[in-house]
Design a protein around this motif. Structure first.
Motif, mmCIF file in Angstrom:
data_model
loop_
_atom_site.group_PDB
_atom_site.id
_atom_site.type_symbol
_atom_site.label_atom_id
_atom_site.label_comp_id
_atom_site.label_asym_id
_atom_site.label_seq_id
_atom_site.Cartn_x
_atom_site.Cartn_y
_atom_site.Cartn_z
ATOM 1 N N TRP A 535 0.966 -1.072 -0.072
ATOM 2 C CA TRP A 535 -0.023 0.046 0.069
ATOM 3 C C TRP A 535 0.696 1.520 0.055
ATOM 4 O O TRP A 535 0.400 2.630 0.272
ATOM 5 C CB TRP A 535 -1.148 -0.258 0.992
ATOM 6 N N TYR A 539 1.738 2.558 -3.967
ATOM 7 C CA TYR A 539 0.855 3.181 -4.493
ATOM 8 C C TYR A 539 1.350 4.116 -5.578
ATOM 9 O O TYR A 539 1.579 5.257 -5.165
ATOM 10 C CB TYR A 539 0.639 4.282 -2.920
ATOM 11 N N GLU A 542 -1.829 2.955 -11.454
ATOM 12 C CA GLU A 542 -3.648 2.656 -11.443
ATOM 13 C C GLU A 542 -3.821 2.290 -9.776
ATOM 14 O O GLU A 542 -4.854 3.261 -9.823
ATOM 15 C CB GLU A 542 -3.406 1.252 -12.182
ATOM 16 N N LYS A 543 -3.302 1.871 -8.895
ATOM 17 C CA LYS A 543 -3.825 1.847 -8.051
ATOM 18 C C LYS A 543 -3.908 3.405 -7.141
ATOM 19 O O LYS A 543 -5.142 3.655 -6.386
ATOM 20 C CB LYS A 543 -2.611 1.451 -7.014
ATOM 21 N N GLN A 544 -3.144 4.312 -7.188
ATOM 22 C CA GLN A 544 -3.699 5.548 -7.015
ATOM 23 C C GLN A 544 -4.496 6.733 -7.649
ATOM 24 O O GLN A 544 -4.981 7.178 -6.828
ATOM 25 C CB GLN A 544 -1.675 6.533 -7.585
ATOM 26 N N TRP A 545 -4.519 6.080 -8.592
ATOM 27 C CA TRP A 545 -5.833 7.005 -9.576
ATOM 28 C C TRP A 545 -7.223 6.552 -9.057
ATOM 29 O O TRP A 545 -7.696 7.075 -9.312
ATOM 30 C CB TRP A 545 -5.380 6.812 -10.984
ATOM 31 N N SER A 546 -6.699 4.882 -9.182
ATOM 32 C CA SER A 546 -7.860 4.407 -8.335
ATOM 33 C C SER A 546 -8.490 4.765 -6.941
ATOM 34 O O SER A 546 -10.330 4.911 -6.757
ATOM 35 C CB SER A 546 -7.785 2.557 -8.724
ATOM 36 N N PHE A 547 -7.686 4.302 -6.640
ATOM 37 C CA PHE A 547 -7.935 5.543 -4.765
ATOM 38 C C PHE A 547 -8.494 6.922 -5.020
ATOM 39 O O PHE A 547 -9.543 7.494 -4.348
ATOM 40 C CB PHE A 547 -6.871 5.792 -3.742
ATOM 41 N N ASN A 549 -10.063 7.819 -7.466
ATOM 42 C CA ASN A 549 -11.248 8.481 -7.600
ATOM 43 C C ASN A 549 -12.081 8.175 -6.844
ATOM 44 O O ASN A 549 -13.691 8.675 -7.131
ATOM 45 C CB ASN A 549 -11.323 7.747 -9.313
ATOM 46 N N ARG A 550 -12.075 6.789 -6.362
ATOM 47 C CA ARG A 550 -13.034 6.575 -5.220
ATOM 48 C C ARG A 550 -13.645 7.591 -3.648
ATOM 49 O O ARG A 550 -14.332 7.598 -3.427
ATOM 50 C CB ARG A 550 -12.750 5.390 -4.742
ATOM 51 N N TRP A 551 -12.504 7.929 -3.704
ATOM 52 C CA TRP A 551 -12.432 9.141 -2.320
ATOM 53 C C TRP A 551 -12.681 10.310 -3.147
ATOM 54 O O TRP A 551 -13.116 11.715 -2.128
ATOM 55 C CB TRP A 551 -11.026 9.458 -1.389
#
Length: 676
Positions: A535, A539, A542-547, A549-551
């Motif tokens: 994490w 980070y 893709e993992k950063q952008w999805s996080f 966008n989710r928040w």
């Protein structure tokens, strides 16, 4: 000693020494002993200079130290180019800089060199505990920097540390925000230097005894997290390198072609298909730095992770050598066929035996093959030979000469997996059957807290692959004929090799695996390190952008500015409140109050003190003033000014301060009477 008006505070020097020691400690296992002794000499010399017992080193002494450092580094490492030699050179410069830190500017430079030196720790390890250690060292370096500005702290030893901790706490919210929102871009530069003590794992050459040496190392090679059900331990053969060139003694990495993506060609037997294959495994691997490009996976593997290549010998490989932790996604098709057809050139290459050595093994193979009905029967006959001839599985094998295959098969019969895989592949080629040696890992330890399969260096293993018509390359592990428990257990748990392993890995936490409490603590610490690697270090992209966008939803300038304001506002409000309350709490000191009375008297009867005029300048103007005819007024005013300057700008003891304040009050009263 170097003349300077600025004296290094004792408190600051102590913080500098402690911070320097913490910067050096992580490198103790990488630097030679003489460099540690040189550091101790620098500390002793600096202390003697500070106490006035010794003088600063002369220029010729510094030149001698410099030449000695270069000679020592070359003598210790045999080269200057490399991670450890370069870091050792930097550490030596950091230690000797202590002997040149006399002025404020020198000390500030010393601390900034410490910041740079501290960053080199991440060249070797980026784990959670190392990161926390670096943070603590960074705190102490900053404490030393702050203490340089505070010249009178003999009785407030930990006050600079408290102030620095407050500064770090104030910066923490903004740091977290930048970590979450700022794009994690790959650096435009990379340090690609060979490492002298690098845990390189499986190499590109398999010589007798190589795997046995690696199997005494308890460090982590990689961890795998499977999506869905875990495969059985017997299926955990992690292919790394394919060694298909035999020079007469050792096996070397063969020639291969690389594809532009990480997808190997998939072929399936007629009895199954890709869609019906129930033994497809999807998993993520977090691989530790190996300073080599090859990756580890269960055959036949494919990957969609960028910058991963597939090779013609059915491996996965990174574009560059792996200098930091790397995560990649893998899908393995265990029923796929590896190379159902071989060209004539490939067939010759995979049956080639260079040299005329190991004559007994060649004759034995030809005789045994002639007595076998087919290739499959011959393979089984060779496996039976290992099982029936009292071979011994051990980390300690005797040294072998030029005819190492002969000596192992017919004389010593003691060896590790590398000996069995090498001799088995030799016997196959001696009979005209294509064969090669595979270097990788087998098995792994399950951490139930994270579901990760932990593969350590001691899980290193070598086996063979034999090519059969229509079936392609088939895995054969001759070690199982001698030590069948090797697949069910790791090297550290086998009675035949356990004592040898722990003799080499005395400090390994795995030595206390049988103690439930300590083993649970070890797995929990590993779980924390896994979450850190998954994490924090991974980070990005893709993992950063999805996080985000989710928040936050869609990224916009307004939302980012609003979030920055939300995070920064509490810190700013707290700072403003501290300034306001601190200003209200400030009370005028007694000597300041008396001096204000003094200036008011002079303004009423003789001279007005300017707003930008200091006490000494004002006193000089009063002394030269012709309109002040009373000599006693000048005398008592100048006496009162001297008392005020002593109280305001010169350090005084508590008893002396009270005495001077009383004298100042008396002088002001006398002047008031004179004016009256």
């Amino acid at each position: 000693m170097k003349n300077t008006d600025w004296q290094l505070p004792r408190n600051a020097m102590l913080w500098m020494l402690v911070a320097q020691l913490l910067v050096l400690l992580p490198h103790l296992s990488r630097i030679p002993l003489w460099l540690l002794c040189a550091y101790g000499l620098c500390v002793l010399w600096r202390y003697k200079v500070y106490s006035g017992a010794w003088s600063a080193p002369k220029m010729f002494v510094k030149a001698f130290f410099l030449l000695a450092v270069f000679a020592g580094i070359y003598s210790s490492y045999g080269r200057f180019l490399g991670l450890e030699p370069m870091v050792s050179l930097l550490l030596a410069g950091f230690a000797f800089k202590l002997l040149e830190s006399y002025s404020l500017r020198d000390c500030v430079r010393f601390i900034f060199i410490g910041y740079f030196t501290l960053a080199t720790v991440f060249l070797f390890d980026q784990g959670l505990w190392v990161s926390l250690y670096v943070l603590a060292s960074l705190l102490l370096l900053s404490t030393a920097l702050l203490s340089l500005q505070l010249v009178d702290l003999p009785s407030r030893g930990f006050m600079p540390l408290k102030k620095t901790a407050v500064i770090f706490a104030q910066a923490l919210p903004l740091t977290l925000l930048f970590f979450l929102l700022f794009p994690r871009l790959d650096p435009f530069w990379q340090i690609k230097l060979p490492s002298h003590h690098a845990k390189t794992g499986v190499g590109d050459v398999l010589s007798p005894g190589y795997i046995s040496q690696l199997s005494k190392d308890s460090s982590l090679a990689f961890r795998a997290n499977f999506t869905g059900e875990l495969p059985p331990r017997s299926a955990l053969y992690w292919r790394g390198v394919v060694l298909s060139y035999f020079d007469g003694r050792a096996w070397h990495l063969g020639t291969f072609n690389k594809k532009a993506n990480g997808h190997n060609t998939l072929e399936f037997p007629a009895s199954t298909s890709e869609a019906s294959d129930t033994n497809n495994y999807r998993y993520t691997i977090i691989q530790e730095p190996s300073y080599r490009p090859w990756l580890y996976a269960i055959a036949v593997a494919s990957s969609d992770t960028p910058k991963i290549l597939a090779t013609s010998d059915y491996r996965l490989q990174a574009q560059d050598d792996i200098y930091e932790r790397m995560a990649y996604q893998v899908q393995s098709h265990s029923h796929a066929v590896m190379g159902s057809h071989l060209s004539a050139a490939q067939y010759r290459k995979e049956t080639l035996l260079n040299g005329n050595n190991n004559v007994r093994a060649r004759q034995f193979a030809q005789k045994l093959y002639a007595a076998s009905e087919n290739d499959a029967a011959y393979i089984q006959a060779v496996l039976n030979y290992y099982a029936e001839q009292n071979f011994i599985y051990s980390l300690k094998s005797p040294l072998l000469g030029a005819n190492n295959i002969d000596e192992f098969l017919f004389d010593s019969r003691i060896g590790f997996c590398g000996h069995y895989a090498s001799s088995f592949a030799f016997l196959m080629r001696a009979a005209g059957i294509p064969a090669r040696v595979i270097g990788g890992y087998q098995g792994g330890e399950l951490n139930p807290l994270t579901g990760s399969v932990l593969v350590h260096q001691f899980d290193a293993h070598a086996w063979a692959e034999v090519w059969l018509p229509q079936k392609g390359w088939q895995r054969y592990d001759p070690t199982l004929q001698v030590a069948p428990d090797r697949i069910a257990s790791s090297v550290q748990d086998l009675p035949a090799t356990q004592s040898d392993f722990f003799d080499q890995a005395k400090l390994s936490a795995l030595k206390f695996k049988h103690i439930a409490l300590l083993n649970k603590l070890r797995l929990r610490l590993d779980a924390l390190d896994y979450h850190w690697a998954n994490w924090v270090l991974q980070y990005k992209g893709e993992k950063q952008w999805s996080f985000i966008n989710r928040w936050l939803g869609a990224i916009s300038f307004t939302r980012i500015i609003s979030l920055l304001a939300i995070v920064i506002s509490p810190v700013l409000l707290w700072m403003l409140w501290q300034l306001y309350t601190h200003r209200r709490q400030q009370q005028i000191k007694p000597h300041d109050r008396e001096y204000q009375k003094l200036c008011a008297l002079m303004a009423k009867y003789y001279l007005q003190r300017a707003d930008n005029e200091g006490p000494i300048d004002f006193a000089r103007r009063v002394e030269s003033g012709e309109n002040i005819e009373n000599a006693k007024v000048k005398q008592h005013f100048l006496s009162a000014t001297r008392l005020y300057v002593a109280l305001a700008y010169e350090p005084q003891g508590s008893d002396n301060t009270v005495l001077l304040q009383r004298q100042l009050q008396v002088e002001v009263r006398v002047l008031r009477k004179l004016f009256g």
